[in-house]
Design an enzyme around this catalytic site. Structure first.
Site, PDB file in Angstrom:
ATOM      1  N   TYR A  84       1.408 -11.099   1.481  1.00 50.90           N
ATOM      2  CA  TYR A  84       0.819 -10.873   0.166  1.00 50.90           C
ATOM      3  C   TYR A  84       1.265  -9.524  -0.387  1.00 50.90           C
ATOM      4  CZ  TYR A  84      -2.705  -8.271   2.922  1.00 50.90           C
ATOM      5  OH  TYR A  84      -3.336  -7.416   3.785  1.00 50.90           O
ATOM      6  N   ASP A 115       0.027  -5.843  -1.939  1.00 50.78           N
ATOM      7  CA  ASP A 115      -1.126  -4.951  -1.923  1.00 50.78           C
ATOM      8  C   ASP A 115      -0.754  -3.628  -2.582  1.00 50.78           C
ATOM      9  OD1 ASP A 115      -3.583  -3.876  -1.474  1.00 50.78           O
ATOM     10  OD2 ASP A 115      -3.455  -3.855   0.707  1.00 50.78           O
TER      11      ASP A 115
END
Length: 514
Positions: free
Chosen positions: A96, A98
């Site tokens: 992901y 971040d």
């Protein structure tokens, strides 16, 4: 107890023709370029990063003003969940974005060497993303396994250890704080210069992260960072477990350093869980973690609350001696870690350059010092800072760490086939095996997923597959039977039957619709 272990690494990123204001979107698109099997979206409902292990919930987390560097400057930023661009992979990991950095979180591992392999697998996976993104855009993308941009911005490498809830928080803090302050003598990744407290570029220090800690204990991770993070998100049965979330470590290219860092920390945690205490308290831990990192003498002296002087090596020896007494002979991996820990501490006292083939900070210092002397450069020369960064490049052709590996000058602890296998498959002895199986076999049926549960679509609605009871391992028979499932219905039925056969429930399959 089987102790689940995990690593989360935020990677530094540069993209040809882009500046800091573009990196949020560039990181999002890099994650979305992942070409392999995956599932989404991530289930955020069980998470609460404001819950503090000391028994309360903070009103808000402090925000770093540097985060604005990663916001779009000329357009409205996407919603936070879109920014994350979550991908849950067939090896059980999470990929992901971040705060403008692509992040790879390993699947849960029960072995230190498995964790090293899955950490290294994350680099391979991100390089696949880089290749696809470069194909899409024609722009050069480079990723760095480091923790600092040399301009005052730090990004994290977080470690996670399943821990027993019954241990009082005060005992955890008192027992582990001296260990965490001093372990940088072997776990540091090395860095030119100081980015806080009156910045200087004229020294080489042990840790890339030590500059950025301002608190002893706190729930925050992005600003006013603590040495001991108090976030209370167990991702398991909260009545039995907590998760020790360690944010004060560096990203280690060296496999040996990663293994020793995690293995020694897991043993230190086990000692504290068993009621042992090191019997000392460090005076001014925040100042000390920085002083140790910046100590050019490599003696690493510190002061205790009792006014005594000791060294970081001696503090580590306290933990090693007790770990050796209790855990020697437990299993081959533990014996290897104890031997490695002992050898490293001895070499740190006698001649740090014996560790040039194992520890990142020593390898980097040796490499940079040789170049600096040959070219008659100062530490703060831009070329030196550039080389510092290139040590952390994950590009096998350009990264200086990889140049040392190819020259046979850095020890590896897992083989390339093991890493390739880890990039494709989850550990078979943790709950990540079930998550990975679902992602590989039934990705379109996954309504949402997180570490502790999956919501699976079936003909009669969405069904909860609760992985929380599997924190202590997956029965091999259950995994074998579930692997033969031909549909979501078969999978849920096999899990229910496995739960009934087990002496204690191993998972739930609920017909409740969310």
């Amino acid at each position: 107890m089987i102790r689940l272990l995990g690593l989360e690494t935020e990677y530094g990123i540069t993209v040809e023709g882009r500046d800091a204001g573009d990196l949020l979107v560039e990181s999002m698109e890099l994650v979305r370029a992942y070409p392999g099997p995956h599932a989404k979206p991530w289930d955020y409902h069980p998470e609460d990063p404001r819950r503090d292990a000391r028994g309360y919930q903070v009103r808000h987390l402090t925000r770093s003003p540097d985060d604005d560097n990663y916001r779009q400057q000329d357009a409205k930023a996407p919603p936070v969940r879109d920014q994350r661009s979550d991908r849950v992979l067939a090896n059980g990991a999470r990929l992901y974005n971040d705060h403008g950095h692509p992040e790879y979180a390993t699947p849960e591992c029960a072995s230190v060497l498995d964790l090293v392999a899955h950490d290294r697998a994350g680099e391979r996976i991100l390089l696949d993303c880089v290749a696809e993104r470069e194909r899409q855009t024609g722009k050069r993308v480079r990723l760095y396994k480091n923790n600092s941009d040399h301009f005052g911005v730090s990004y994290g490498t977080h470690e996670n250890y399943l821990s027993l809830r019954e241990v009082p928080f005060e005992a955890l803090l008192a027992g582990l704080l001296p260990f965490l302050v001093t372990r940088q003598i072997y776990a540091g990744a090395g860095k030119i210069g100081v980015e806080q407290d009156g910045a200087s570029t004229n020294i080489f220090q042990l840790s890339q992260r030590a500059d950025f800690f301002t608190e002893v204990a706190s729930v925050d991770t992005l600003h006013r960072r603590p040495i001991f993070n108090t976030r209370d998100e167990p991702h398991a049965d909260p009545a039995r477990f907590r998760r020790l979330h360690v944010i004060c470590g560096d990203a280690n290219p060296s496999e040996f350093a990663t293994a020793l860092k995690v293995g020694a920390t897991a043993m230190a945690l086990a000692l504290v869980e068993e009621g042992w205490s090191p019997g000392l308290e460090i005076r001014e831990p925040v100042r000390t973690i920085k002083d140790l990192s910046r100590d050019q003498t490599h003696r690493w002296m510190l002061e205790t609350m009792q006014g005594a002087k000791t060294s970081a090596v001696e503090v580590q020896r306290l933990y090693l001696a007790e770990a050796h007494r209790r855990y020697q002979g437990r299993d081959p991996e533990t014996d290897w870690l104890l031997m490695a820990w002992d050898t490293v501490l001895r070499d740190l006292e006698e001649d740090v350059f014996r560790l040039v083939d194992r520890l990142d900070w020593v390898a980097k210092l040796h490499l940079l010092e040789e170049f600096r002397e040959s070219e008659s450069l100062a530490w703060d020369d831009p070329m030196m800072l550039s080389l510092d960064l290139e040590y952390a490049s994950i590009d096998r052709q350009e990264g200086l760490y990889w140049g040392l590996v190819d020259a046979g000058q850095m020890r590896q602890v897992v083989g390339s086939k093991t890493v390739a296998d880890a990039a494709a498959d989850p550990p078979k002895d943790t709950r990540a095996a079930l998550r990975g199986l679902c992602v590989r076999r039934f990705p379109e049926s996954i309504a949402s997923v997180c570490w502790s549960r999956l919501w699976l679509r079936n003909g009669d609605g969405e069904h909860l597959l609760d992985l929380s009871p599997l924190a202590e391992g997956v029965p091999p028979r259950l995994l074998e039977e579930v692997s033969r499932a031909r549909s979501v219905s078969d999978l849920l039925q096999q899990v229910q039957q496995g739960a009934r056969r087990a002496e204690t429930p191993v998972a739930e399959a609920s017909g409740m619709e969310e």
